[in-house]
Enzyme design. Structure first.
Site, short mmCIF file in Angstrom:
data_model
loop_
_atom_site.label_atom_id
_atom_site.label_comp_id
_atom_site.label_asym_id
_atom_site.label_seq_id
_atom_site.Cartn_x
_atom_site.Cartn_y
_atom_site.Cartn_z
N GLU A 130 0.87 -1.19 0.00
CA GLU A 130 0.00 0.00 0.00
C GLU A 130 0.90 1.23 0.00
O GLU A 130 2.09 1.13 0.32
CB GLU A 130 -0.89 -0.01 1.24
CG GLU A 130 -1.83 -1.20 1.26
CD GLU A 130 -2.78 -1.20 2.46
OE1 GLU A 130 -2.71 -0.27 3.31
OE2 GLU A 130 -3.60 -2.13 2.53
N GLU A 371 9.41 -7.57 -4.14
CA GLU A 371 9.35 -8.85 -3.42
C GLU A 371 10.34 -8.89 -2.25
O GLU A 371 10.91 -9.93 -1.92
CB GLU A 371 9.50 -10.02 -4.39
CG GLU A 371 8.36 -9.95 -5.43
CD GLU A 371 8.07 -11.23 -6.14
OE1 GLU A 371 8.35 -12.29 -5.57
OE2 GLU A 371 7.53 -11.17 -7.27
#
Ligand code: CAA
Length: 389
Positions: A130, A371
Site C-alpha cells: 500500500e 518482493e
C-alpha cells in the site's frame, strides 16, 4: 558452462532450450519497442501461456505443466535474458499467484481460479503493498468486513504487477486490525466482475516498462465469502510463504538480466578497439568481465540451491526462506553490478537506446526492490541465522 554441482537432466536441458528458442525468436525482436511504448505485450504473453510457462510447477490437473522448481527457474532465466518485463509477468503468475493456491486454496478455488491462470488463459496478480505499507507489510490499512455471506473491501493498494491486465487478484486486507499481522486475511478478487473494484493510476516506472503495474482501488467492493483464501487471520503467513517462492523467481530474473548484459559486454570487448588493441585486452576491462562472470555463476548456484530447497519443501514442508532470501539478495546485487559494468564497458553506446544495455541497467534495479528489498533479505537471513525468528 558445464555445471559440476548441478548437472542438468535431459528434461531440464529441454525446457531451457525451449524457453531460450522462444525468447530469442519472439521476445528479443520486440523488447525495445515495448519498453519504449510501455504497452503490455499481450500476444507474446499469451503465447507463453500456451507453451505452459505460466504454471510450470502447477500439477496438470490444475492446468499447469507439472514440472519442478529447477525447470521453472531455468525457463524464467531465459525469458528474462530476453526481456525482464515479460519475466515478471511469468514470475508473478507462477509464484506469487499459483503457489498460494497450491498451498492454501480449496479444491474448488484451484479449479476455478488457478486452472485458467496456470494454463495461460488468464493473468493472475498479487496485491500486498500500500502507499504507506511496503517493507513493513503488517501495517496495511485496507479493511475487509464480513457481511453475512460476503466481505466488503475498502482501501488502496499500490505497485501491483499485472494489476491492469489481471483477471484474478489475490489481495491482502485487515479483518481485525487490533491483532496486527494476525488480523490479515487473503481474498481472491475477480477483477472483471466486482463492482466497487477498479484499477487506479498506472505506476510510471524506470524499468520493466512493458509490464503493467498499477494501484488498485476498493470502494465497498463486495466479494463472496467463499473467495477468502485460507482462514481469517492467516493472510500474513500466506503472503510470506508465497513471497519465499516469489523471491526465487526474482533471483532468476536478475540472473537472466545479468547474463544478457555480460554476453553483450564480452562481444563488445572482443570487437571494439581503442589505442590500437581490442578493449578486452585492457586489464581495466578484462578484470571487470572476470568479476561479472564469477558473480553470475555464484548467483546461479544460490538460485539452483534455493530451487532444490523449495523442491524439498514439497515433501517435508520445511521452509526455504533462508535459501530464497540469499539467492535474491546476491543475484539482484549481481544484476546491478553487472549491468553497471556493462554500461561502462560499452561507453557511450552503453548509454544509447540503440543497444539494449541501458535497458538491462534500468531493469536490474527493480530486482533489488520488489518482493522484498535487499535490506529485507538481509533482515530475513540474519534473523534466521541468529535464531531470532
Ligand atoms: N513463511 C511463513 N511464515 C512466516 C514467514 C515465512 N517466510 N515469515 C514470517 N512468517 C510468520 C512468522 O513466523 C510470524 O508468525 P507468528 O506470529 O505465528 O509467530 C509472523 O509471520 C510474523 O513474522 P515477523 O515477526 O518476522 O514479521 P515482521 O513484521 O517482523 O515482518 C518481514 C517480517 C520479513 C520484514 C516481512 O514483513 C517482509 O517480508 N516484508 C517485505 C514485504 C515484501 O516483500 N513486499 C513485496 C510485495 S510484492 C511486490 O513486490 C509487488 C509485485 O507485484 C511483484
Amino acid at each position: 558452462m558445464s555445471n559440476i554441482l548441478f548437472p542438468l537432466s535431459e528434461e531440464h536441458e529441454m525446457i531451457r532450450q525451449t524457453a531460450r528458442d522462444f525468447a530469442q525468436e519472439k521476445i528479443v525482436p520486440i523488447a525495445a519497442e515495448f519498453d519504449e511504448s510501455g504497452e503490455f505485450p499481450h500476444e507474446t504473453i499469451k503465447k507463453m501461456g500456451e507453451m505452459g510457462f505460466m504454471g510450470i510447477e502447477v500439477p496438470e490437473e490444475y492446468g499447469g505443466a507439472g514440472m519442478d522448481t529447477l525447470s521453472y527457474v531455468l525457463a524464467l532465466e531465459e525469458i528474462c535474458k530476453a526481456d525482464a518485463a515479460h519475466g515478471v509477468v511469468m514470475s508473478v503468475n507462477n509464484s506469487l499467484y499459483a503457489y498460494g493456491f497450491l498451498h492454501f486454496g480449496t479444491e474448488e478455488q484451484k479449479q476455478k481460479y488457478l486452472r485458467p491462470v496456470a494454463s495461460g488463459k488468464a493473468i493472475g496478480a498479487y496485491s500486498l503493498t500500500e502507499p504507506m505499507s511496503g517493507s513493513d507489510a503488517g501495517t496495511m490499512r485496507s479493511r475487509a468486513v464480513r457481511d453475512e455471506d460476503f466481505y466488503i473491501l475498502n482501501g488502496r493498494k499500490s505497485w501491483v504487477t499485472s494489476g491492469p491486465v489481471a483477471t484474478y487478484i489475490v489481495v491482502f486486507m485487515m479483518t481485525e486490525p487490533e491483532k496486527k499481522h494476525k488480523g490479515i486475511t487473503a481474498f481472491i478478487v475477480d477483477a472483471k466482475n466486482t463492482p466497487g473494484f477498479s484499477c487506479g493510476k498506472k505506476e510510471p516506472k524506470l524499468g520493466i516498462r512493458a509490464s503493467a503495474t498499477s494501484e488498485l482501488l476498493f470502494e465497498n467492493a463486495r466479494i463472496p465469502a467463499e473467495n477468502r483464501l485460507g482462514a481469517e487471520g492467516e493472510g500474513f503467513k500466506i503472503a510470506m510463504t508465497v513471497l519465499d517462492a516469489g523471491r526465487i523467481g526474482i533471483a532468476s530474473q536478475a540472473l537472466g538480466i545479468a547474463e544478457a548484459a555480460y554476453e553483450a559486454s564480452i562481444a563488445y570487448a572482443r570487437e571494439r578497439e581503442a589505442f590500437g588493441q581490442k578493449i578486452g585486452e585492457f586489464q581495466g576491462i578484462s578484470f571487470k568481465l572476470a568479476d561479472m562472470k564469477t558473480r553470475i555463476e555464484a548467483s546461479r548456484l544460490l538460485i539452483y540451491n534455493a530451487a532444490l530447497a523449495k523442491e524439498r519443501a514439497k515433501k517435508t514442508g520445511e521452509r526455504f526462506s533462508l535459501e530464497a532470501a540469499m539467492a535474491k539478495l546476491f543475484a539482484s546485487e549481481t544484476a546491478m553490478f553487472v549491468t553497471h559494468a556493462a554500461v561502462q564497458i560499452h561507453g557511450s553506446m552503453g548509454y544509447s537506446k540503440e543497444l539494449p544495455v541501458e535497458r538491462y541497467f534500468r531493469d536490474a534495479k527493480i530486482t533489488e526492490i520488489y518482493e522484498g528489498t535487499s535490506e529485507i533479505q538481509r533482515l530475513v537471513i540474519s534473523r534466521m541465522e541468529l535464531g531470532l525468528r
